[in-house]
Each structure stands twice: as C-alpha cells, then as structure tokens.
Design an enzyme around this catalytic site. Structure first.
Site, short mmCIF file in Angstrom:
data_model
loop_
_atom_site.label_atom_id
_atom_site.label_comp_id
_atom_site.label_asym_id
_atom_site.label_seq_id
_atom_site.Cartn_x
_atom_site.Cartn_y
_atom_site.Cartn_z
N GLY A 400 34.84 46.14 40.69
CA GLY A 400 35.98 45.51 41.33
C GLY A 400 37.23 45.65 40.47
N ARG A 428 33.59 43.68 48.92
CA ARG A 428 34.44 42.71 48.21
C ARG A 428 35.88 42.73 48.71
NH1 ARG A 428 33.04 43.06 41.96
NH2 ARG A 428 34.36 41.21 41.96
N GLN A 475 42.47 40.42 37.59
CA GLN A 475 42.51 41.72 38.25
C GLN A 475 43.77 41.84 39.11
OE1 GLN A 475 38.78 42.09 40.29
NE2 GLN A 475 37.62 42.30 38.40
N ASP A 621 32.78 35.20 34.12
CA ASP A 621 31.63 36.11 34.25
C ASP A 621 30.36 35.55 33.62
OD1 ASP A 621 33.15 37.97 35.60
OD2 ASP A 621 33.75 39.01 33.77
C1 S3P Z 1 38.21 41.24 35.04
C2 S3P Z 1 38.62 40.07 35.60
C3 S3P Z 1 37.73 39.09 36.20
C4 S3P Z 1 36.27 39.35 35.84
C5 S3P Z 1 35.91 40.79 35.89
C6 S3P Z 1 36.78 41.61 34.96
C7 S3P Z 1 39.21 42.15 34.46
O1 S3P Z 1 37.86 39.14 37.61
O2 S3P Z 1 35.41 38.61 36.67
O3 S3P Z 1 34.55 40.98 35.52
O4 S3P Z 1 38.83 43.09 33.72
O5 S3P Z 1 40.40 41.98 34.74
P1 S3P Z 1 39.01 38.25 38.35
O6 S3P Z 1 40.22 38.48 37.61
O7 S3P Z 1 39.12 38.78 39.75
O8 S3P Z 1 38.48 36.87 38.33
#
Ligand code: S3P
Length: 742
Positions: A400, A428, A475, A621
């Site tokens: 994701g 997702r 993210q 996580d």
């Molecule tokens: C991540 C952000 C998190 C995390 C993912 C990695 C990243 O997701 O759960 O494993 O590298 O920016 P979210 O920002 O959508 O919560």
C-alpha cells in the site's frame, strides 16, 4: 471433467499433427464431444489416428469431415490455411464454430476474410501456447495442454455463447484460456517467440558462415548451446510464421535493432552507465520471469505460493540479532535516490518483496539500480524529470505504501502510468490519495470504490493545495508531499495526529527543504534533490515481534541491534513499557538524520492497559503482535480509535480476533478496536493469516506461550517485509518450521 451433455456434437480436426492429434485425444479423453472426426492428407497419420484411438472416425476429405460438424478446428501449417478454408467453405454448417491453432492470427483472419468475404461471429481464432520438440501424431498427448495457456482472439461481434463453449472445451483439456485482440496476440508472439527464433537462426548462421570448418563450435560453451537451442526448429514452419506475421515481426526487429545499436554505441564510447542500466534491468526482469515460471515468489506469484508455519509450544528467547532494514525507509530511499541528481548509495536496504517491487518499478522507468546485494544498493539518479514511460503497468505486489507514494510521484510525470498489485492490495482504498491528488489537478482513474488499479494520466500541471487529512496517514501525507515537489506553489498537509515522518526527514537529507509548522508539513515545488548516502536502520516493526516474544517467554534475554527509533515509530515500545515490559534502550545515536539504538529486552510480567489513543498512529503496524502481548498479560487491555487497522493488508482487528479464537482465546471486537482479557490459555489450533505477513508472525510469537501446536496458513507474504524470519526466529528460540517454502 465428466459432462452429462458434451460441449459439441461433432468436432472435425483438420490436420492430425502433434497439436491437432493432441487436441483430438484430449477432447475424447475428457468427453467434451460426442464424436471427434479427423482428416489428414497423410494416409499414415490418419490411420494411426484411428489405431491409437485419437479420433472416433477418420474422413478422407475435408468436406466429409466438416459435414455435420458443430466445431471445425484447423490444425494445418499456417501457409496451408487458405487452401483448406476453400474446401471448408462449401460444406461448413451455418451454426458451426470455426477455429484454428496456428501461431499467427492476423494471417488466419485475412485468409478467412479472403475465402468467406467476412469474419462471421462464429470464427474464433485460437493459439495454444504448448508444444514439444517432437512432431507428428505418434507424439500426440492428451495432457499437452494441461497447465498451459491458450489464447483466443475473438472478433468484436463474436457470438458469446459460442465463445463460452470453445473456452470450456480448452479448459476441459486442462488449459487456461486468455482472450485478446488479434493485433495484440501477434505483437506479443512476435516479441516473445518469433524474434528469439530469428536471432537464434541468424546467430548460428553468422558463426557457421564465418568459419567454414565450423571449428568455432568446438569452443562453444553452454551459454551458446542454451541460447541457440531453438535454431534447430523446423525451418519450413518458421519460414511460414515469419511471412505470415510480417508486420509485427518487422516492428519488433526494428525495436531490437535500435536497442542493439544503442549497446554497440555504449561499448564503443565506454559508456558504463548505459551498459549497467540495460544489463541490470534485464537481469532483474529475467530473474523475475524465471521465478514466475517456476511458481516461486518474487512479487507477482507470491500470494499464490502456499506456505504454512508449524509451531511447537514453549521456548525462551535469547541472542543478539539485527532484523532486516526498515520497509518505509527502503521504499523512500529508492524513490528519492531515483529522482536525485547523482549517485545514491543505500546500506541496510530491506530485500523484502515490497521494497523489491518498488526497486523493479523504477528500473522499469529507466533508472539504473545496482544490487541489492547484502542490503547494498547503488541508484544512478535521473533527476526530477528523468523518468521514462514504463512499457507496461507497474506491479507493486502487496505494498500500500508503494502504491500511494507512487501515485503522488507519477501524477506529475509527462507519461501515463498504471499501478497494479496483488489480491490484498487490489482491495485497499486508494480514494484517500486519488481525491486530494485530483484537487491538485491530477487525472486518475480507479476501479470501483476507489480501488486499484490506478490509471494516472501524464502531462498534467499540478498546483499546490492545503490538505487537512481526515485520517492520520503517513502514506497520504507522503503522497501529497511527493506530488508537491512537482506542483506549482506550496503544498501543505496537516495531520490530525503525528504520523511517521521519514519522507520529510529523507527529503531534507536529499537537500529539499520541508517546512514544518506544528501539525503541518509543506514543500514548494520546482526544486531538486541531490544524491546522498542512506543507512537504513533495522525495522522497529520487525523488531516488535521479538520485543513481544522476549517479554512473554519466561527466561528470555535478547539484544536487538541498530533499531530505528524515530519518535513517530516508537509507539510499540511506549505501549509495552506501560504494560510492564523490561526494555532497555542502549547506545542511542543518530545516523543519517534518523535516531537509532540497540535494545535489550528481558521477560516480564505484563499487565493489561487502556492503550492511549495518541499512541495508535505511532504503533499502527505493531497491533497484531501487541494483541498477543495483551493475551499474555494480567488484566484487560482495551484498544480504541484504531479503525485504520481494518484497511491494512487484512482487516487486522477481525483477522486477529478470529485467529485468537482458533487457539481458544476470546476477545470482544469493537468497530475501532478490541478488548482482550489477558491470562487466557492459548491452546493449539490452525490460524488463517489471510496472507497478512504481520498476522502470521504474531501467531509465531504466540506459540511461545501456547499449550499445543499452532499451524498458521497462508504465510508466503512474510517475505514482503521480513525475509529470513523463520531462520532468525528459530535461532532465537521459537520452535518454528515452514512448509511449502523454497
Ligand atoms: C507507512 C505508513 C503506515 C503503515 C505502513 C507504512 C509508510 O500506513 O501502516 O505499513 O511507509 O508511510 P498509513 O500511513 O496509511 O497508516
């Protein structure tokens, strides 16, 4: 497959060679037609067909075979097609389906049009991608098509029920059926089959011509032999194929000649960057491809591999270990390194499938990347505007993070792109990035419900926006900041709660100014990135499994080295300490703009707590394994405000609750969290991880306190974030074995 009603009444197979004969016998063997009639000019082949039981009936003329048939299959050499069609035309029944098995499809369509005057909805060209070095009906094998692909190239006005029946026939022979256009088929085959044959014929001929005694072949090693094996194929057949697929073959020859010329120039000019770029991209593509073919994991086939963890109860944890590199930073190191001016070297890169998919995607966009080798990667940056259009969709596996960050980066590129992923990623939500990117001027299509694939239109001008994120997501924040690098003006993002800030820190490391004002981060577009070196610390998310393992297993004492201690990631340590864990932070230091430390963890009596909501994004996580800690604690643990867990690689609240139930632990699921009463006995049982790496590893940890054997199914995706988990876990004292792994 036993059918009460066969798919066809009478199938006429014209040409009983290897393919025609194999199809006839597969149809008979699987009861797919009431009668199979064969016809062949060669009396011997025909007779053998009957004697070997390959056909029910033989016919002496095409007309005789075709009369009364509801399916006619041409299995003759492509250059003989037109003459045979002339014979078929006068006797073909009005409702009969006409198909073929030839290697080129536009020539078949042209022949049909020439003979019949048009392409009827019942003409469905076909091409089984199966064969053998042997030829002739005595080599016919009803299993020839099993686990092979068959391509059908139906016309636009095809009769759907007839297409469905022909598909079912091939599937009944064990094949997987794909449909595509005639033109695409011929392009693909020109590139993947016809061109390699041409090069093999040509190379052997060139070398043979240079040396009349053919002495040179005495020195030809395995490489030459492997490469030229196909030059021993049937010259007449290949002559026919090249002339029949002339247009597509010419195009791919031109393309190849151009690329070969480019390599020639690179050698002449001692241009190592080009040579390395081409070779390393080809090596990666070839490895990917051979792994795909043998059904092993790289990225695409990973979720199809069945890996089961078998865990014996009990054990204590000890040792001095370093877990693999941080996933978030590994992704970002490739992205920013690729867009920087100059060469970026990365140490500690995570060689997990998620970050390898990111690396491959940048190679697909023309970036030279050396490695990874023992966590070392060298990226030859192409600058902010140096990416090239990929030749196909970019496949991002299970990640994701990759898909959302790529969306931001690609929204402003001059070329179109498409982002795809595995089954989990395809479910997702991507609207959370697509919507604000559209507000910046991006043009992005998603599948229903904002799901992948994402189709991003190139050549758009982006303008900076201010975005108040409705959910705390690093993210989403990172996606918008990366798009902001290309946008006109300033792009700012406000987060409702602190989330990991690796993007901001790494941008600063590459010399790009990020402004921080409380909960708001902003960038101004139009600047550039300058290459730097990156030392990726061990992933605190992977360390978390061992922090919990050593806490819950009596008699444990473990050192974890070089762990990333970014304050936006240490929620798991804060929560475990509040539960009474004994974690010492040693030798705190800062490396490349990120805090790092060694951790010592010893077993402790844990107690249940109300998890503070402000810690949720900082441990997002780590909850699956924290649920295991809560199960082993005294008293009640309550988690709230963690709705985001439901849209991770799986619905981590429900899947953990189901897994705990499978080993006899009761929990109460709430919309945004869970209530776990600690002190329950963990029994044996089988847990379905739903392909979620962190669920699988959490139940491996749970076995330390279970009473019986735990089996965890669907564990192949552990390789996305933690390659070598099984070996490392076993080394520290978890009684784990993996079945079905390489
Ligand atoms: C991540 C952000 C998190 C995390 C993912 C990695 C990243 O997701 O759960 O494993 O590298 O920016 P979210 O920002 O959508 O919560």
């Amino acid at each position: 497959m036993a059918l009460s009603e066969p798919l066809f009444k009478r199938v006429a197979v014209i040409g009983l060679g290897l393919i025609g004969g194999s199809l006839a016998s597969a149809i008979r063997r699987n009861g797919l037609a009431s009668t199979v009639v064969g016809v062949d000019q060669r009396a011997e082949e025909l007779q053998l067909g009957k004697v070997l039981g390959i056909v029910d009936e033989t016919a002496f003329t095409v007309a005789e075979a075709v009369q009364g048939a509801d399916l006619v299959v041409l299995a003759v050499p492509v250059r003989a097609t037109r003459a045979v069609l002339e014979e078929v035309r006068t006797v073909l029944e009005p409702g009969a389906v006409l198909t073929d098995v030839g290697s080129t499809k536009s020539s078949f369509v042209a022949d049909v049009e020439a003979v019949f005057g048009c392409l009827s909805p019942l003409v469905i060209p076909g091409h089984p991608i199966a064969g053998s070095e042997k030829s002739g009906i005595h080599a016919a094998d009803p299993e020839l098509f099993a686990h092979h692909k068959v391509i059908l190239t139906p016309p636009d006005n095809v009769s759907e029920p007839h297409l469905a029946r022909l598909k079912a026939l091939w599937e009944g022979c064990g094949a997987t059926v794909l449909t595509m256009s005639v033109a695409y088929h011929d392009e693909v085959l020109a590139a993947t089959s016809h061109l390699p044959h041409l090069i093999a014929f040509s190379l052997v001929d060139t070398l043979a011509g240079e040396d009349e005694n053919m002495d040179i072949f005495r020195y030809a090693a395995g490489g030459f032999r492997d490469f030229t094996r196909i030059a021993a194929s049937d010259p007449v057949m290949w002559h026919d194929i090249f002339l029949s697929n002339r247009e597509a073959v010419l195009r791919v020859i031109d393309h190849f000649t151009h690329d070969l010329e480019q390599l020639r120039t690179a050698i002449a000019n001692q241009d190592s960057a080009t040579l390395l770029r081409v070779f390393s991209r080809a090596k990666a593509a070839r490895e990917h491809f051979s792994k795909m073919l043998s059904g092993q994991a790289y990225v695409t086939k990973n979720s199809e591999k069945q890996v089961t963890f078998r865990l014996q109860p009990g054990g204590a944890i000890s040792g001095d270990i370093r877990v693999p590199g941080d996933k978030s930073m590994s992704h970002r190191s490739i992205m920013l390194g690729a867009l920087a001016d100059g060469v970026t070297e990365v140490k500690g890169f995570l060689e997990g499938e998620d970050s390898l998919a990111t690396l491959q995607a940048f190679r697909d966009m023309g970036v030279t990347i050396e490695g990874p080798e023992d966590g070392f990667v060298r990226i030859h940056g192409v600058g902010m505007h140096g990416l090239q259009a990929p030749r196909g969709p970019l496949y991002l596996g299970n990640s994701g993070t990759a898909m959302r960050l790529f969306a931001g980066l690609l929204a402003a590129q001059p070329f179109d792109s498409e982002l795809t992923g595995d089954a989990s990623l395809s479910g997702r939500p991507m609207g959370r990035v697509a919507d604000p990117l559209r507000a910046m001027g991006a043009v992005i299509d998603t599948a229903e419900g904002g799901r992948p694939p994402l189709r991003i239109r190139g050549g758009q001008k982006l303008s900076g926006i201010h975005y108040e994120m409705p959910v705390a997501s690093a993210q989403v924040k990172s996606c918008l900041l990366l798009a902001g690098l290309y946008a006109e003006g300033s792009t700012s993002v406000t987060e409702p709660a602190p989330t990991r800030d690796h993007t901001e820190r790494m941008l600063a490391g590459f010399g790009y100014h990020v402004h921080r004002d409380g909960a708001t981060a902003s960038v101004s577009g139009g600047d550039k990135l300058t290459a730097t070196n990156i030392d990726v610390p061990a992933d605190i998310s992977s360390s978390a499994f061992f922090l919990v393992a050593a806490s819950i297993a009596p008699g444990s004492d473990l050192i974890l080295r070089h762990v990333g201690m970014n304050p936006t990631r240490v929620g798991v340590i804060n929560i475990l300490r509040q539960m009474g864990a004994n974690i010492e932070v040693l030798d705190e230091r800062e490396i490349g703009g990120e805090p790092v430390a060694d951790l010592r963890v010893r077993s402790a009596e844990l107690r249940g707590i109300d998890i503070p909501e402000d810690q949720v994004p900082l441990a997002i996580d780590e909850f699956p394994v924290l649920f295991i800690a809560a199960t082993c604690a005294n008293g009640r643990t309550v988690l709230r405000g963690a709705e985001e867990l439901r849209v991770k690689e799986s619905d981590r609240i429900q899947v953990m609750a189901d897994g705990l139930a499978a080993v006899g632990v009761e929990t109460t699921v709430t919309p945004g969290g869970i209530i776990i009463d600690g002190g329950q006995t963990i029994g044996g049982g089988t847990v379905n991880s739903h392909g979620d790496h962190r669920i699988a590893m959490s139940f491996a940890v749970a076995s330390l306190r279970s009473r019986g054997e735990i089996m965890v199914t669907d564990c192949a995706n552990v390789a996305t974030s933690f390659p070598g988990f099984v070996e490392l876990a076993r080394g520290t004292g978890i009684n784990i074995s993996a079945e079905g792994a390489e």
